[in-house]
Design an enzyme around this catalytic site. Structure first.
Site, PDB file in Angstrom:
ATOM      1  N   GLU A   1      33.811 -56.704  31.985  1.00 43.32           N
ATOM      2  CA  GLU A   1      34.974 -56.575  32.872  1.00 43.32           C
ATOM      3  C   GLU A   1      36.304 -56.517  32.114  1.00 43.32           C
ATOM      4  O   GLU A   1      37.291 -56.009  32.647  1.00 43.32           O
ATOM      5  CB  GLU A   1      34.976 -57.724  33.897  1.00 43.32           C
ATOM      6  CG  GLU A   1      33.829 -57.573  34.903  1.00 43.32           C
ATOM      7  CD  GLU A   1      33.693 -58.742  35.869  1.00 43.32           C
ATOM      8  OE1 GLU A   1      33.303 -58.508  37.026  1.00 43.32           O
ATOM      9  OE2 GLU A   1      33.961 -59.897  35.482  1.00 43.32           O
TER      10      GLU A   1
ATOM     11  N   ASP B   1      27.744 -53.057  43.968  1.00 40.26           N
ATOM     12  CA  ASP B   1      26.508 -53.175  44.765  1.00 40.26           C
ATOM     13  C   ASP B   1      26.896 -53.600  46.173  1.00 40.26           C
ATOM     14  O   ASP B   1      28.064 -53.845  46.442  1.00 40.26           O
ATOM     15  CB  ASP B   1      25.564 -54.217  44.139  1.00 40.26           C
ATOM     16  CG  ASP B   1      26.210 -55.595  44.059  1.00 40.26           C
ATOM     17  OD1 ASP B   1      26.812 -55.887  43.018  1.00 40.26           O
ATOM     18  OD2 ASP B   1      26.158 -56.335  45.059  1.00 40.26           O
TER      19      ASP B   1
HETATM   20  O1  4EH Z   1      30.421 -62.738  37.668  1.00 40.38           O
HETATM   21  C1  4EH Z   1      29.417 -62.532  38.640  1.00 40.38           C
HETATM   22  C2  4EH Z   1      28.549 -61.351  38.299  1.00 40.38           C
HETATM   23  C3  4EH Z   1      27.158 -61.382  38.938  1.00 40.38           C
HETATM   24  S1  4EH Z   1      26.100 -62.657  38.345  1.00 40.38           S
HETATM   25  C4  4EH Z   1      30.053 -62.154  39.957  1.00 40.38           C
HETATM   26  N1  4EH Z   1      30.371 -60.744  39.758  1.00 40.38           N
HETATM   27  C5  4EH Z   1      29.324 -60.185  38.930  1.00 40.38           C
HETATM   28  C6  4EH Z   1      30.709 -59.999  40.992  1.00 40.38           C
HETATM   29  C7  4EH Z   1      29.557 -59.537  41.863  1.00 40.38           C
HETATM   30  C8  4EH Z   1      28.817 -60.336  42.728  1.00 40.38           C
HETATM   31  N2  4EH Z   1      28.858 -61.663  43.015  1.00 40.38           N
HETATM   32  C9  4EH Z   1      27.988 -62.140  43.937  1.00 40.38           C
HETATM   33  C10 4EH Z   1      29.075 -58.258  41.975  1.00 40.38           C
HETATM   34  N3  4EH Z   1      28.084 -58.218  42.911  1.00 40.38           N
HETATM   35  C11 4EH Z   1      27.908 -59.480  43.388  1.00 40.38           C
HETATM   36  C12 4EH Z   1      27.023 -60.042  44.342  1.00 40.38           C
HETATM   37  N4  4EH Z   1      27.091 -61.376  44.593  1.00 40.38           N
HETATM   38  N5  4EH Z   1      26.138 -59.278  45.005  1.00 40.38           N
HETATM   39  C13 4EH Z   1      25.276 -62.012  36.983  1.00 40.38           C
HETATM   40  C14 4EH Z   1      25.226 -60.713  36.686  1.00 40.38           C
HETATM   41  N6  4EH Z   1      24.584 -60.244  35.613  1.00 40.38           N
HETATM   42  C15 4EH Z   1      23.963 -61.078  34.822  1.00 40.38           C
HETATM   43  C16 4EH Z   1      24.001 -62.424  35.098  1.00 40.38           C
HETATM   44  N7  4EH Z   1      24.645 -62.861  36.183  1.00 40.38           N
END
Ligand code: 4EH
Length: 233
Positions: free
Chosen positions: A15, A199
């Site tokens: 990010e 997503d």
């Molecule tokens: O920093 C976390 C990341 C996912 S956890 C929150 N960010 C991305 C935003 C996000 C999010 N949060 C909750 C994007 N889509 C989301 C969702 N629900 N559906 C993570 C991601 N990759 C590896 C490990 N943990």
């Protein structure tokens, strides 16, 4: 507005990487298990950091950017899961307010997201939102504004998503924004939260997230850099 340094914060390396790549005179400082990148962007002093994932790490990093690094304005850039069906992958959403969807002392008769002496929803700085709208208009970019719900959960479940939508009237969700809001609100620091959709917080969320994290993070970061250009210092 004052003329200290501008904080640019993300949660994950992906990010903030496009921001760091655009800086001059970068100098790295390690503090409290995080890396802070001091540098300039078109002559303006910025401090950039990713917090790691979740509300606790985000609180630590936002506080550190303000209290240790002297930032007096904070811009958050990252990705989010869409709730509002108008938001598609790659679309930008500016938070007009943020809430904590996983904060629950309803057993004592309080609403979801509320604790005594707190607020369910914390609004973001109106001036910064206005600047964002002007930039979007000039660039011909679609920019939606809405409520962002934060919690310590990666939501990949249509039921949980619908509950958050119904309970908070939220348009998107993520895991750090409300922490930044609590810190900046308490310390009187104007702040801005921008997220590009990666997503839709549904059954395909983890799959879509892996595919679109990098491209959506870049869309958000590029916009944040135009914000730095437009902010008067
Ligand atoms: O920093 C976390 C990341 C996912 S956890 C929150 N960010 C991305 C935003 C996000 C999010 N949060 C909750 C994007 N889509 C989301 C969702 N629900 N559906 C993570 C991601 N990759 C590896 C490990 N943990």
């Amino acid at each position: 507005m004052a003329n200290g340094r501008i904080a640019i914060m993300g949660a994950m390396p992906e990010e903030i990487e496009p921001v760091i790549n655009a800086l001059d005179n970068v100098h790295t400082i390690v503090y409290g298990d995080n890396k802070y990148y001091e540098g300039t962007y078109h002559g303006k002093e910025v401090v950039v950091a990713y917090s790691k994932i979740g509300k606790v790490f985000a609180t630590l990093t936002a506080t550190t950017l303000i209290e240790k690094f002297g930032c007096d304005l904070l811009l958050f850039s990252g990705v989010a899961g869409a709730i509002n069906s108008k938001l598609k992958i790659g679309d930008l959403i500016v938070a007009n307010g943020l809430c904590q969807h996983d904060l629950d002392i309803t057993a004592f008769g309080h609403p979801f997201g509320y604790v005594p002496e707190g607020n369910v929803c914390i609004p973001t700085d109106e001036g910064l939102r206005h600047i964002a709208k002007e930039i979007a208009q000039k660039k011909g970019l679609a920019l939606q504004e809405g409520l962002i719900a934060t919690g310590d959960q990666f939501v990949a479940d249509p039921e949980r998503k619908e509950w958050i939508a119904a309970t908070f009237n939220a348009d998107a969700l993520e895991m750090e924004g409300a922490s930044v809001a609590v810190v900046c609100n308490a310390l009187n620091v104007p702040f801005f939260v921008l997220r590009a959709i990666s997503d839709s917080a549904d059954m395909d969320a983890s799959f879509n997230f892996d595919e679109f994290l990098e491209s959506s993070a870049k869309i958000s970061a590029d916009f944040i850099l135009s914000m730095v250009d437009a902010i008067e210092r």
